[in-house]
Design a protein around this motif. Structure first.
Motif, PDB file in Angstrom:
ATOM      1  N   PRO A 134       0.804  -1.234   0.000  1.00  0.00           N
ATOM      2  CA  PRO A 134       0.000   0.000   0.000  1.00  0.00           C
ATOM      3  C   PRO A 134       0.830   1.273   0.000  1.00  0.00           C
ATOM      4  O   PRO A 134       0.427   2.281  -0.577  1.00  0.00           O
ATOM      5  CB  PRO A 134      -0.823  -0.118   1.292  1.00  0.00           C
ATOM      6  N   ASP A 135       2.022   1.244   0.629  1.00  0.00           N
ATOM      7  CA  ASP A 135       2.830   2.471   0.686  1.00  0.00           C
ATOM      8  C   ASP A 135       3.329   2.910  -0.677  1.00  0.00           C
ATOM      9  O   ASP A 135       3.603   4.091  -0.898  1.00  0.00           O
ATOM     10  CB  ASP A 135       3.995   2.315   1.667  1.00  0.00           C
ATOM     11  N   LEU A 136       3.431   1.984  -1.653  1.00  0.00           N
ATOM     12  CA  LEU A 136       3.844   2.367  -3.009  1.00  0.00           C
ATOM     13  C   LEU A 136       2.690   3.009  -3.784  1.00  0.00           C
ATOM     14  O   LEU A 136       2.923   3.774  -4.704  1.00  0.00           O
ATOM     15  CB  LEU A 136       4.363   1.148  -3.775  1.00  0.00           C
ATOM     16  N   ASN A 137       1.464   2.666  -3.437  1.00  0.00           N
ATOM     17  CA  ASN A 137       0.266   3.193  -4.104  1.00  0.00           C
ATOM     18  C   ASN A 137       0.365   3.103  -5.634  1.00  0.00           C
ATOM     19  O   ASN A 137       0.054   4.053  -6.362  1.00  0.00           O
ATOM     20  CB  ASN A 137      -0.027   4.637  -3.665  1.00  0.00           C
ATOM     21  N   VAL A 138       0.787   1.939  -6.107  1.00  0.00           N
ATOM     22  CA  VAL A 138       0.984   1.717  -7.547  1.00  0.00           C
ATOM     23  C   VAL A 138      -0.343   1.866  -8.275  1.00  0.00           C
ATOM     24  O   VAL A 138      -1.348   1.271  -7.894  1.00  0.00           O
ATOM     25  CB  VAL A 138       1.606   0.331  -7.797  1.00  0.00           C
ATOM     26  N   ASN A 139      -0.343   2.667  -9.336  1.00  0.00           N
ATOM     27  CA  ASN A 139      -1.535   2.972 -10.138  1.00  0.00           C
ATOM     28  C   ASN A 139      -2.673   3.537  -9.288  1.00  0.00           C
ATOM     29  O   ASN A 139      -3.839   3.389  -9.636  1.00  0.00           O
ATOM     30  CB  ASN A 139      -2.000   1.736 -10.925  1.00  0.00           C
ATOM     31  N   LEU A 140      -2.290   4.175  -8.192  1.00  0.00           N
ATOM     32  CA  LEU A 140      -3.253   4.798  -7.275  1.00  0.00           C
ATOM     33  C   LEU A 140      -4.314   3.788  -6.838  1.00  0.00           C
ATOM     34  O   LEU A 140      -5.491   4.118  -6.720  1.00  0.00           O
ATOM     35  CB  LEU A 140      -3.885   6.037  -7.917  1.00  0.00           C
ATOM     36  N   SER A 141      -3.880   2.570  -6.585  1.00  0.00           N
ATOM     37  CA  SER A 141      -4.794   1.467  -6.289  1.00  0.00           C
ATOM     38  C   SER A 141      -5.109   1.304  -4.805  1.00  0.00           C
ATOM     39  O   SER A 141      -5.957   0.471  -4.458  1.00  0.00           O
ATOM     40  CB  SER A 141      -4.211   0.155  -6.828  1.00  0.00           C
ATOM     41  N   HIS A 142      -4.461   2.085  -3.952  1.00  0.00           N
ATOM     42  CA  HIS A 142      -4.663   1.902  -2.508  1.00  0.00           C
ATOM     43  C   HIS A 142      -5.268   3.108  -1.798  1.00  0.00           C
ATOM     44  O   HIS A 142      -6.001   2.946  -0.830  1.00  0.00           O
ATOM     45  CB  HIS A 142      -3.332   1.551  -1.835  1.00  0.00           C
ATOM     46  N   ARG A 143      -4.913   4.292  -2.260  1.00  0.00           N
ATOM     47  CA  ARG A 143      -5.383   5.481  -1.542  1.00  0.00           C
ATOM     48  C   ARG A 143      -5.428   6.686  -2.479  1.00  0.00           C
ATOM     49  O   ARG A 143      -4.935   6.630  -3.604  1.00  0.00           O
ATOM     50  CB  ARG A 143      -4.491   5.773  -0.334  1.00  0.00           C
ATOM     51  N   ILE A 144      -6.012   7.770  -1.980  1.00  0.00           N
ATOM     52  CA  ILE A 144      -6.120   9.018  -2.741  1.00  0.00           C
ATOM     53  C   ILE A 144      -4.726   9.587  -2.981  1.00  0.00           C
ATOM     54  O   ILE A 144      -3.883   9.599  -2.067  1.00  0.00           O
ATOM     55  CB  ILE A 144      -6.985  10.038  -1.967  1.00  0.00           C
ATOM     56  N   GLN A 145      -4.481  10.054  -4.185  1.00  0.00           N
ATOM     57  CA  GLN A 145      -3.209  10.697  -4.526  1.00  0.00           C
ATOM     58  C   GLN A 145      -2.987  11.911  -3.635  1.00  0.00           C
ATOM     59  O   GLN A 145      -3.904  12.697  -3.409  1.00  0.00           O
ATOM     60  CB  GLN A 145      -3.218  11.129  -6.003  1.00  0.00           C
ATOM     61  N   SER A 146      -1.774  12.052  -3.129  1.00  0.00           N
ATOM     62  CA  SER A 146      -1.443  13.198  -2.276  1.00  0.00           C
ATOM     63  C   SER A 146      -1.800  14.502  -2.968  1.00  0.00           C
ATOM     64  O   SER A 146      -1.513  14.688  -4.144  1.00  0.00           O
ATOM     65  CB  SER A 146       0.055  13.207  -1.945  1.00  0.00           C
ATOM     66  N   GLY A 147      -2.435  15.394  -2.221  1.00  0.00           N
ATOM     67  CA  GLY A 147      -2.853  16.677  -2.757  1.00  0.00           C
ATOM     68  C   GLY A 147      -4.322  16.720  -3.123  1.00  0.00           C
ATOM     69  O   GLY A 147      -4.880  17.788  -3.339  1.00  0.00           O
ATOM     70  N   TRP A 148      -4.963  15.545  -3.193  1.00  0.00           N
ATOM     71  CA  TRP A 148      -6.378  15.480  -3.559  1.00  0.00           C
ATOM     72  C   TRP A 148      -7.285  15.138  -2.374  1.00  0.00           C
ATOM     73  O   TRP A 148      -8.482  14.956  -2.534  1.00  0.00           O
ATOM     74  CB  TRP A 148      -6.588  14.447  -4.665  1.00  0.00           C
ATOM     75  N   SER A 153     -13.521  12.879  -0.127  1.00  0.00           N
ATOM     76  CA  SER A 153     -13.607  12.469   1.277  1.00  0.00           C
ATOM     77  C   SER A 153     -13.417  10.968   1.451  1.00  0.00           C
ATOM     78  O   SER A 153     -13.190  10.499   2.559  1.00  0.00           O
ATOM     79  CB  SER A 153     -14.959  12.886   1.871  1.00  0.00           C
ATOM     80  N   ALA A 154     -13.524  10.211   0.362  1.00  0.00           N
ATOM     81  CA  ALA A 154     -13.360   8.758   0.434  1.00  0.00           C
ATOM     82  C   ALA A 154     -12.619   8.257  -0.795  1.00  0.00           C
ATOM     83  O   ALA A 154     -12.721   8.844  -1.875  1.00  0.00           O
ATOM     84  CB  ALA A 154     -14.730   8.078   0.531  1.00  0.00           C
ATOM     85  N   TYR A 155     -11.896   7.150  -0.615  1.00  0.00           N
ATOM     86  CA  TYR A 155     -11.124   6.598  -1.721  1.00  0.00           C
ATOM     87  C   TYR A 155     -12.019   6.202  -2.892  1.00  0.00           C
ATOM     88  O   TYR A 155     -11.656   6.403  -4.050  1.00  0.00           O
ATOM     89  CB  TYR A 155     -10.290   5.395  -1.268  1.00  0.00           C
ATOM     90  N   TRP A 156     -13.196   5.644  -2.630  1.00  0.00           N
ATOM     91  CA  TRP A 156     -14.060   5.186  -3.719  1.00  0.00           C
ATOM     92  C   TRP A 156     -14.458   6.345  -4.630  1.00  0.00           C
ATOM     93  O   TRP A 156     -14.593   6.167  -5.839  1.00  0.00           O
ATOM     94  CB  TRP A 156     -15.302   4.441  -3.191  1.00  0.00           C
ATOM     95  N   GLN A 157     -14.638   7.554  -4.052  1.00  0.00           N
ATOM     96  CA  GLN A 157     -14.969   8.722  -4.872  1.00  0.00           C
ATOM     97  C   GLN A 157     -13.789   9.076  -5.783  1.00  0.00           C
ATOM     98  O   GLN A 157     -13.972   9.368  -6.970  1.00  0.00           O
ATOM     99  CB  GLN A 157     -15.309   9.913  -3.978  1.00  0.00           C
ATOM    100  N   PHE A 158     -12.610   9.058  -5.206  1.00  0.00           N
ATOM    101  CA  PHE A 158     -11.397   9.329  -5.977  1.00  0.00           C
ATOM    102  C   PHE A 158     -11.235   8.280  -7.079  1.00  0.00           C
ATOM    103  O   PHE A 158     -10.978   8.617  -8.233  1.00  0.00           O
ATOM    104  CB  PHE A 158     -10.181   9.319  -5.044  1.00  0.00           C
ATOM    105  N   TRP A 159     -11.402   6.999  -6.732  1.00  0.00           N
ATOM    106  CA  TRP A 159     -11.233   5.912  -7.688  1.00  0.00           C
ATOM    107  C   TRP A 159     -12.234   6.036  -8.840  1.00  0.00           C
ATOM    108  O   TRP A 159     -11.870   5.876 -10.003  1.00  0.00           O
ATOM    109  CB  TRP A 159     -11.393   4.554  -7.001  1.00  0.00           C
TER     110      TRP A 159
END
Length: 196
Positions: A134-148, A153-159
């Protein structure tokens, strides 16, 4: 327009160059113990392009080529601008797009290739979530990109937003490439010249 075909020698040479671009990045990430980074779309795309060339599969080639463009843009803004230029990274992104454009002029782009490029994205993002830390966040697959974080408010919205934006970008790139270098057939043509 009738697209030119790749000779067996050209196909092998370009496939080897694409594989070399992938391998340089792989060696780098093995050395720093961050192999998970190899699943970024831009890195794995070089392997996909090499496989497509060796197997004479226009679909795999076109999917990889479409991804070289957003891969290059993201790499430039998030890696080069932040960290500078590194040999293996430059080889993977610049080399990948150069090989891709050379190949594209030969095989052409199919109108529907963006759909397969989008499916490839969903598959690789799922594999990134399952197989990478998860710390690598490859292809933004784990968490919201920093700055967003303030926007979502939730990862699913970002995804969901990222996925819809990705589909639109791939459709745009695929359409432009199809207009500039259209495939001579429906996408099922063979890459080797016909024997006449």
């Amino acid at each position: 327009m009738i697209t030119q075909k790749l000779s067996k020698t050209q196909r092998r040479l370009l496939g080897t160059l694409s594989l070399a671009c992938f391998s340089a990045q792989a060696i780098h990430y093995v050395q720093i113990n961050e192999v998970g980074h190899m699943l970024w779309m831009c890195n794995i795309g070089n392997l996909l392009l090499a496989i497509g060339l060796f197997l004479e599969n226009p679909l795999l080639i076109r999917v990889a080529i479409i991804w070289t463009i957003p891969g290059f843009v993201v790499w430039f803004f998030y890696v080069v601008m932040a960290w500078g230029i590194f040999f293996s990274s430059t080889l993977a992104h610049v080399g990948g797009i150069v090989v891709g454009m050379i190949v594209l002029r030969k095989v052409g782009m199919d109108r529907k290739a963006w759909v397969y490029a989008f499916s490839w994205y969903l598959l690789i993002q799922l594999l990134s979530r399952l197989l990478t830390p998860p710390d690598l966040n490859v292809n933004l697959s784990h968490r919201i990109q920093s700055g967003w974080e303030q926007t979502f408010s939730a990862y699913w919205q970002f995804w969901l937003t990222l996925t819809l934006a990705t589909a639109a970008i791939l459709w745009t790139i695929g359409s432009i490439l199809w207009k500039v270098w259209p495939a001579s057939y429906s996408g099922q043509e063979h890459l080797l010249p016909s024997k006449r």
